[in-house]
Design an enzyme around this catalytic site. Structure first.
Site, PDB file in Angstrom:
ATOM      1  N   PRO A  67     -13.719 -29.201  15.941  1.00 22.30           N
ATOM      2  CA  PRO A  67     -12.797 -30.314  15.784  1.00 22.30           C
ATOM      3  C   PRO A  67     -13.262 -31.604  16.450  1.00 22.30           C
ATOM      4  O   PRO A  67     -13.851 -31.595  17.524  1.00 22.30           O
ATOM      5  CB  PRO A  67     -11.502 -29.809  16.427  1.00 22.30           C
ATOM      6  CG  PRO A  67     -11.904 -28.714  17.328  1.00 22.30           C
ATOM      7  CD  PRO A  67     -13.124 -28.101  16.716  1.00 22.30           C
ATOM      8  N   ASN A  68     -12.981 -32.679  15.754  1.00 22.09           N
ATOM      9  CA  ASN A  68     -13.206 -34.058  16.183  1.00 22.09           C
ATOM     10  C   ASN A  68     -14.669 -34.476  16.212  1.00 22.09           C
ATOM     11  O   ASN A  68     -14.962 -35.633  16.472  1.00 22.09           O
ATOM     12  CB  ASN A  68     -12.545 -34.333  17.542  1.00 22.09           C
ATOM     13  CG  ASN A  68     -11.052 -34.192  17.457  1.00 22.09           C
ATOM     14  OD1 ASN A  68     -10.418 -34.750  16.567  1.00 22.09           O
ATOM     15  ND2 ASN A  68     -10.476 -33.414  18.360  1.00 22.09           N
ATOM     16  N   ARG A 106     -15.843 -41.968  18.668  1.00 19.16           N
ATOM     17  CA  ARG A 106     -15.069 -41.210  19.640  1.00 19.16           C
ATOM     18  C   ARG A 106     -15.727 -41.241  21.017  1.00 19.16           C
ATOM     19  O   ARG A 106     -16.817 -40.711  21.202  1.00 19.16           O
ATOM     20  CB  ARG A 106     -14.968 -39.759  19.160  1.00 19.16           C
ATOM     21  CG  ARG A 106     -14.261 -38.856  20.119  1.00 19.16           C
ATOM     22  CD  ARG A 106     -14.273 -37.425  19.622  1.00 19.16           C
ATOM     23  NE  ARG A 106     -13.626 -36.581  20.606  1.00 19.16           N
ATOM     24  CZ  ARG A 106     -13.989 -35.364  20.878  1.00 19.16           C
ATOM     25  NH1 ARG A 106     -14.996 -34.809  20.230  1.00 19.16           N
ATOM     26  NH2 ARG A 106     -13.355 -34.677  21.790  1.00 19.16           N
ATOM     27  N   TYR A 139     -19.962 -39.010  24.361  1.00 18.46           N
ATOM     28  CA  TYR A 139     -20.585 -38.411  23.180  1.00 18.46           C
ATOM     29  C   TYR A 139     -21.675 -39.263  22.539  1.00 18.46           C
ATOM     30  O   TYR A 139     -22.289 -38.837  21.570  1.00 18.46           O
ATOM     31  CB  TYR A 139     -19.505 -38.088  22.142  1.00 18.46           C
ATOM     32  CG  TYR A 139     -18.415 -37.216  22.711  1.00 18.46           C
ATOM     33  CD1 TYR A 139     -18.692 -35.915  23.120  1.00 18.46           C
ATOM     34  CD2 TYR A 139     -17.119 -37.690  22.873  1.00 18.46           C
ATOM     35  CE1 TYR A 139     -17.706 -35.105  23.665  1.00 18.46           C
ATOM     36  CE2 TYR A 139     -16.128 -36.885  23.405  1.00 18.46           C
ATOM     37  CZ  TYR A 139     -16.428 -35.603  23.803  1.00 18.46           C
ATOM     38  OH  TYR A 139     -15.454 -34.812  24.345  1.00 18.46           O
ATOM     39  N   ASN A 176     -21.253 -25.956  18.158  1.00 19.21           N
ATOM     40  CA  ASN A 176     -20.484 -26.830  19.034  1.00 19.21           C
ATOM     41  C   ASN A 176     -19.030 -26.610  18.649  1.00 19.21           C
ATOM     42  O   ASN A 176     -18.554 -27.148  17.660  1.00 19.21           O
ATOM     43  CB  ASN A 176     -20.894 -28.294  18.862  1.00 19.21           C
ATOM     44  CG  ASN A 176     -20.188 -29.192  19.851  1.00 19.21           C
ATOM     45  OD1 ASN A 176     -19.145 -28.854  20.393  1.00 19.21           O
ATOM     46  ND2 ASN A 176     -20.756 -30.367  20.075  1.00 19.21           N
ATOM     47  N   ALA A 214     -13.245 -28.618  21.177  1.00 20.14           N
ATOM     48  CA  ALA A 214     -12.144 -28.178  22.032  1.00 20.14           C
ATOM     49  C   ALA A 214     -11.850 -26.691  21.894  1.00 20.14           C
ATOM     50  O   ALA A 214     -11.353 -26.069  22.835  1.00 20.14           O
ATOM     51  CB  ALA A 214     -10.884 -28.994  21.717  1.00 20.14           C
ATOM     52  N   GLU A 270     -24.710 -21.993  22.013  1.00 23.26           N
ATOM     53  CA  GLU A 270     -23.585 -22.912  22.239  1.00 23.26           C
ATOM     54  C   GLU A 270     -24.148 -24.257  22.699  1.00 23.26           C
ATOM     55  O   GLU A 270     -24.983 -24.294  23.607  1.00 23.26           O
ATOM     56  CB  GLU A 270     -22.678 -22.320  23.322  1.00 23.26           C
ATOM     57  CG  GLU A 270     -21.529 -23.205  23.743  1.00 23.26           C
ATOM     58  CD  GLU A 270     -20.750 -22.617  24.920  1.00 23.26           C
ATOM     59  OE1 GLU A 270     -19.708 -23.183  25.234  1.00 23.26           O
ATOM     60  OE2 GLU A 270     -21.187 -21.615  25.532  1.00 23.26           O
ATOM     61  N   HIS A 329     -23.202 -28.545  23.587  1.00 26.57           N
ATOM     62  CA  HIS A 329     -22.218 -29.598  23.856  1.00 26.57           C
ATOM     63  C   HIS A 329     -22.968 -30.901  24.080  1.00 26.57           C
ATOM     64  O   HIS A 329     -24.018 -30.916  24.738  1.00 26.57           O
ATOM     65  CB  HIS A 329     -21.381 -29.266  25.094  1.00 26.57           C
ATOM     66  CG  HIS A 329     -20.618 -27.998  24.946  1.00 26.57           C
ATOM     67  ND1 HIS A 329     -19.483 -27.901  24.184  1.00 26.57           N
ATOM     68  CD2 HIS A 329     -20.858 -26.762  25.433  1.00 26.57           C
ATOM     69  CE1 HIS A 329     -19.042 -26.656  24.215  1.00 26.57           C
ATOM     70  NE2 HIS A 329     -19.872 -25.937  24.963  1.00 26.57           N
ATOM     71  N   ARG A 338     -16.592 -32.738  33.772  1.00 22.50           N
ATOM     72  CA  ARG A 338     -15.401 -33.330  33.167  1.00 22.50           C
ATOM     73  C   ARG A 338     -14.141 -32.645  33.670  1.00 22.50           C
ATOM     74  O   ARG A 338     -14.133 -32.030  34.723  1.00 22.50           O
ATOM     75  CB  ARG A 338     -15.544 -33.268  31.646  1.00 22.50           C
ATOM     76  CG  ARG A 338     -16.802 -34.058  31.222  1.00 22.50           C
ATOM     77  CD  ARG A 338     -16.906 -34.378  29.800  1.00 22.50           C
ATOM     78  NE  ARG A 338     -15.718 -34.988  29.269  1.00 22.50           N
ATOM     79  CZ  ARG A 338     -15.423 -34.986  27.981  1.00 22.50           C
ATOM     80  NH1 ARG A 338     -16.236 -34.407  27.112  1.00 22.50           N
ATOM     81  NH2 ARG A 338     -14.329 -35.559  27.538  1.00 22.50           N
TER      82      ARG A 338
END
Length: 146
Positions: A9-10, A17, A22, A73, A76, A97, A99, A106
């Site tokens: 998502p996103n 964003r 990012y 990725n 969320a 995985e 990111h 964070r």
């Protein structure tokens, strides 16, 4: 060798964003970069993105039968989805995985990954290069059994 890159998502909002975390590249820019790297490495790269958890589970299950590995990725869903975790554990191909940002620098809730323990490794904090590093790992395994 065929690798599927799955984005949650996103990530379709990249470029607009929160560039502080990012970067400024769009998802399309990252895909183009990985296609080029894949050509150099002799690796076919496919892409999938969805904001919908069940569609990501379906994409993982399909990747388990159609490719040699996955770069994931989860966005969320990394921190919340037992369903995606279970799909990664079930598909029988290695999953890396990735990111763009470093979740450990964070918010506290981002420091927990439900995916890490069922993935072969995690690459985080290198923005778009996180994906490249994952693809390089797979290319180094060409010809090896999963």
């Amino acid at each position: 060798m065929k690798i599927t890159v799955i984005n949650g998502p996103n990530l379709n909002m990249l470029g607009r964003r929160e560039p502080k975390y990012y970067g400024s590249m769009t998802l399309g820019d990252i895909e183009e970069m990985l296609r080029g790297l894949g050509r150099e490495l002799g690796v076919d790269v496919d892409f999938y993105q969805s904001n919908i958890e069940g569609e990501l589970v379906n994409a993982l299950q399909k990747a388990g039968t159609d490719c040699d590995g996955v770069i994931l990725n989860g966005g969320a869903y990394t921190h919340t989805s037992v369903a995606i975790r279970d799909a990664v554990a079930a598909i029988g191909v290695p999953v890396v995985e990735v990111h763009l940002s470093n979740p450990h620098t964070r918010e506290d809730f981002r420091k927990i990954s439900l995916l890490s323990d069922v993935c072969v490794g995690t690459i985080a904090g290198f923005r778009e290069e996180s994906y490249s590093l994952g693809l390089l790992w797979f290319a180094g395994r060409k010809g090896q059994a999963s």
